[in-house]
Design a protein around this motif. Structure first.
Motif, short mmCIF file in Angstrom:
data_model
loop_
_atom_site.label_atom_id
_atom_site.label_comp_id
_atom_site.label_asym_id
_atom_site.label_seq_id
_atom_site.Cartn_x
_atom_site.Cartn_y
_atom_site.Cartn_z
N GLU A 122 61.37 42.27 21.45
CA GLU A 122 61.93 43.58 21.15
C GLU A 122 62.67 44.13 22.36
N ARG A 123 62.14 43.90 23.53
CA ARG A 123 62.81 44.34 24.76
C ARG A 123 64.17 43.67 24.90
N ALA A 124 64.21 42.37 24.64
CA ALA A 124 65.48 41.65 24.74
C ALA A 124 66.48 42.17 23.71
N ARG A 125 65.99 42.44 22.51
CA ARG A 125 66.87 42.96 21.46
C ARG A 125 67.44 44.32 21.84
N LEU A 126 66.61 45.18 22.39
CA LEU A 126 67.07 46.52 22.79
C LEU A 126 68.12 46.44 23.90
N ASN A 127 67.93 45.49 24.82
CA ASN A 127 68.91 45.35 25.89
C ASN A 127 70.25 44.87 25.34
N ARG A 128 70.21 43.94 24.39
CA ARG A 128 71.46 43.46 23.79
C ARG A 128 72.16 44.59 23.03
N GLN A 129 71.40 45.42 22.36
CA GLN A 129 72.00 46.55 21.65
C GLN A 129 72.64 47.52 22.63
N TRP A 130 71.95 47.78 23.76
CA TRP A 130 72.55 48.65 24.79
C TRP A 130 73.86 48.06 25.30
N LEU A 131 73.87 46.76 25.55
CA LEU A 131 75.07 46.11 26.05
C LEU A 131 76.24 46.35 25.10
N ARG A 132 76.00 46.22 23.83
CA ARG A 132 77.07 46.42 22.85
C ARG A 132 77.55 47.87 22.85
N ARG A 133 76.62 48.80 23.00
CA ARG A 133 77.02 50.21 23.06
C ARG A 133 77.84 50.49 24.32
#
Length: 268
Positions: free
Chosen positions: A51-62
């Motif tokens: 979940e941490r990795a997923r949240l970081n990837r989402q932040w990167l896209r934002r």
């Protein structure tokens, strides 16, 4: 692939590699047994690592979409890791197909697979270099061909600086990239942190100390010092899911559970 071929390509299978471990945690297949074994140990200590990795990837896209909204059309992704769905070039080029992206990594597997993924994309390229030597990145033929450093660029350091310990002077490293950028450029940075973290985070960090890529988590104040010379944009240095969420409902009840901090800053 034979052991000789691994050695020729600079692939060390004696220790887990952060890029390949991250790939496994994200559900990718560009990893080896040593990486998978280590990743499972991390997941045992930190069950929400995926979940941490997923949240970081989402932040990167934002962050990339934010850069595009500010008129940025050039991106330099430092320590880019494995090519995955929704990587920088996909996000940027969905807005403007002419946006240019240069990825940088020194992990041979990440480089090889990135080159395959980007083979038919004339506006995105991979540079095989050690990002701790900015001149090797900035003066690389591919970088000079793809990016105009006289124009604004967004430099991306997603979960990168926490692999640079204090004794290797990460502030000097960030400053070297800053000084090469034109005014109006941006830095998007995320990092592991100890702020408001459980014992599981400490156990996972201790495991990484035995890998090829030890981790140095940092506080908001420490990250602020690293980006001296940049102006941090709103909302400042926050837990990763709190940085300009697409929807308030996307922010978990305890944002600190993400284990990391994020910021975007502008060079004036």
């Amino acid at each position: 692939m034979s052991e000789d071929e691994y050695a020729r390509r600079g692939i060390d299978l004696d220790k887990p590699n952060a890029a390949r471990v991250y790939d496994y945690i994200l559900g990718g297949q560009l990893n080896y047994a040593v990486d998978r074994m280590f990743a499972e140990q991390v997941l045992a200590a930190q069950p929400n690592a995926r979940e941490r990795a997923r949240l970081n990837r989402q932040w990167l896209r934002r962050a990339i979409r934010f850069g595009m909204a500010q008129g940025i059309r050039q991106f330099l992704d430092i320590g880019s890791g494995m090519p995955t769905v929704g990587h920088v070039h996909e996000v940027a080029q969905a807005v403007d197909p002419t946006a240019r992206v240069v990825y940088v990594d020194n992990e041979p597997v990440a480089v090889a697979h990135s080159e395959i993924v980007l083979d038919d994309n004339e506006n995105a390229a991979m540079v095989h270099a050690d990002a701790e030597f900015p001149d090797d990145v900035l003066e690389h033929d591919t970088t000079e061909m793809m990016l105009d450093l006289d124009q604004p660029v967004m430099v991306v350091m997603a979960l990168f600086v926490h692999f640079i310990p204090d004794e290797r002077d990460p502030a000097r490293l960030v400053a070297a990239y800053r000084d090469a950028l034109a005014p109006g450029s941006y830095l998007a940075l995320s990092s592991a942190t100890y702020e408001q973290q459980s014992d599981g985070t400490a156990r996972a960090v201790a495991m990484y100390q035995k890998s090829a890529n030890p981790v140095t988590p940092r506080s908001a104040d420490e990250l602020r010092a690293l980006v001296d010379g940049f102006e941090i944009v709103d909302p400042g240095i926050v837990f990763i899911p709190e940085w300009r969420p697409d929807n308030p409902a996307d922010v978990p009840a305890n944002p600190a559970d993400c284990g990391g901090l994020a910021l975007v800053a502008r060079k004036n």
